[in-house]
Write a protein that holds these residues in place. Sequence first.
Motif, PDB file in Angstrom:
ATOM      1  N   SER A 182      -5.388  -2.967   0.021  1.00  0.00           N
ATOM      2  CA  SER A 182      -3.954  -3.176  -0.227  1.00  0.00           C
ATOM      3  C   SER A 182      -3.648  -3.248  -1.710  1.00  0.00           C
ATOM      4  O   SER A 182      -4.471  -3.694  -2.505  1.00  0.00           O
ATOM      5  N   GLU A 202       0.966  -7.718  -4.075  1.00  0.00           N
ATOM      6  CA  GLU A 202       2.421  -7.889  -4.039  1.00  0.00           C
ATOM      7  C   GLU A 202       3.026  -7.898  -5.441  1.00  0.00           C
ATOM      8  O   GLU A 202       4.134  -7.417  -5.652  1.00  0.00           O
ATOM      9  N   VAL A 214       3.387  -4.286  -6.564  1.00  0.00           N
ATOM     10  CA  VAL A 214       4.472  -3.646  -5.824  1.00  0.00           C
ATOM     11  C   VAL A 214       5.817  -4.098  -6.384  1.00  0.00           C
ATOM     12  O   VAL A 214       6.717  -3.291  -6.638  1.00  0.00           O
ATOM     13  N   LYS A 270       8.743  -1.762  -8.185  1.00  0.00           N
ATOM     14  CA  LYS A 270      10.103  -1.761  -7.642  1.00  0.00           C
ATOM     15  C   LYS A 270      11.115  -2.156  -8.707  1.00  0.00           C
ATOM     16  O   LYS A 270      12.180  -1.553  -8.821  1.00  0.00           O
ATOM     17  N   LYS A 325       8.529   1.965  -1.118  1.00  0.00           N
ATOM     18  CA  LYS A 325       8.346   1.189   0.109  1.00  0.00           C
ATOM     19  C   LYS A 325       6.867   1.039   0.388  1.00  0.00           C
ATOM     20  O   LYS A 325       6.047   1.841  -0.079  1.00  0.00           O
ATOM     21  N   LYS A 326       6.549   0.002   1.124  1.00  0.00           N
ATOM     22  CA  LYS A 326       5.160  -0.251   1.489  1.00  0.00           C
ATOM     23  C   LYS A 326       5.003   0.104   2.956  1.00  0.00           C
ATOM     24  O   LYS A 326       5.760  -0.358   3.800  1.00  0.00           O
ATOM     25  N   GLU A 327       4.026   0.950   3.252  1.00  0.00           N
ATOM     26  CA  GLU A 327       3.689   1.331   4.625  1.00  0.00           C
ATOM     27  C   GLU A 327       2.265   0.874   4.870  1.00  0.00           C
ATOM     28  O   GLU A 327       1.331   1.482   4.339  1.00  0.00           O
ATOM     29  N   ASP A 340      -0.887  -0.637   4.056  1.00  0.00           N
ATOM     30  CA  ASP A 340      -1.488  -0.947   2.756  1.00  0.00           C
ATOM     31  C   ASP A 340      -1.076   0.032   1.665  1.00  0.00           C
ATOM     32  O   ASP A 340      -1.424  -0.146   0.509  1.00  0.00           O
ATOM     33  N   ASP A 341      -0.338   1.066   2.024  1.00  0.00           N
ATOM     34  CA  ASP A 341      -0.034   2.152   1.104  1.00  0.00           C
ATOM     35  C   ASP A 341       1.351   2.000   0.482  1.00  0.00           C
ATOM     36  O   ASP A 341       2.231   1.343   1.030  1.00  0.00           O
ATOM     37  N   LEU A 342       1.548   2.656  -0.653  1.00  0.00           N
ATOM     38  CA  LEU A 342       2.849   2.700  -1.308  1.00  0.00           C
ATOM     39  C   LEU A 342       3.411   4.108  -1.183  1.00  0.00           C
ATOM     40  O   LEU A 342       2.667   5.088  -1.276  1.00  0.00           O
ATOM     41  N   THR A 400      -2.631   5.423  -2.215  1.00  0.00           N
ATOM     42  CA  THR A 400      -3.530   4.614  -1.389  1.00  0.00           C
ATOM     43  C   THR A 400      -4.681   4.135  -2.263  1.00  0.00           C
ATOM     44  O   THR A 400      -5.084   4.807  -3.201  1.00  0.00           O
TER      45      THR A 400
END
Length: 149
Positions: free
Chosen positions: A102, A105, A108, A112, A125-127, A129-131, A144
């Motif tokens: 992951s 946070e 991320v 953003k 967006k986070k899907e 563990d991926d961005l 990833t």
Amino acid sequence: MFLKALRGLNPTIVVLVDEDADLTSNNLVCRLRSAFNYLWIPYDTVDTFLPKGSKQRQWYEADICWKIENVIAHEGLQRVERVEPKSRWVQRMRNAEFRGASFGEEAVSEVKTMLDEHAAGWGLKKEEDDLVLTWKGHNVAFATAWLPA
């Protein structure tokens, strides 16, 4: 072979970033649909970073035209644009003995914030563990993270 050689280097982490599209189909109609659903994004974004009439914009647009022509009009060795979906990359990474990791946070949140402050229309967006980088809500690129298994 490349991923096995990469795995042999025993990296601490590997970050894989690629366009979020599938331009590999042998079926021209499927490839055309995928190209249409994805390749409008570079044209739509160009106004946000390159002025009309600039040399850089002409080069950028010519590169997009080349990509469209290559995806639609060429087969076999002539077709070099073969963007693959994230799912295929995930399977390849697992087969090469990597496991997904992951993004933190904090990282991320930082990305953003930068996008919100400096890049209207872009999102993240986070899907799992991926961005996923988005343009006006449409997926553009994915990132990833992988660790040796």
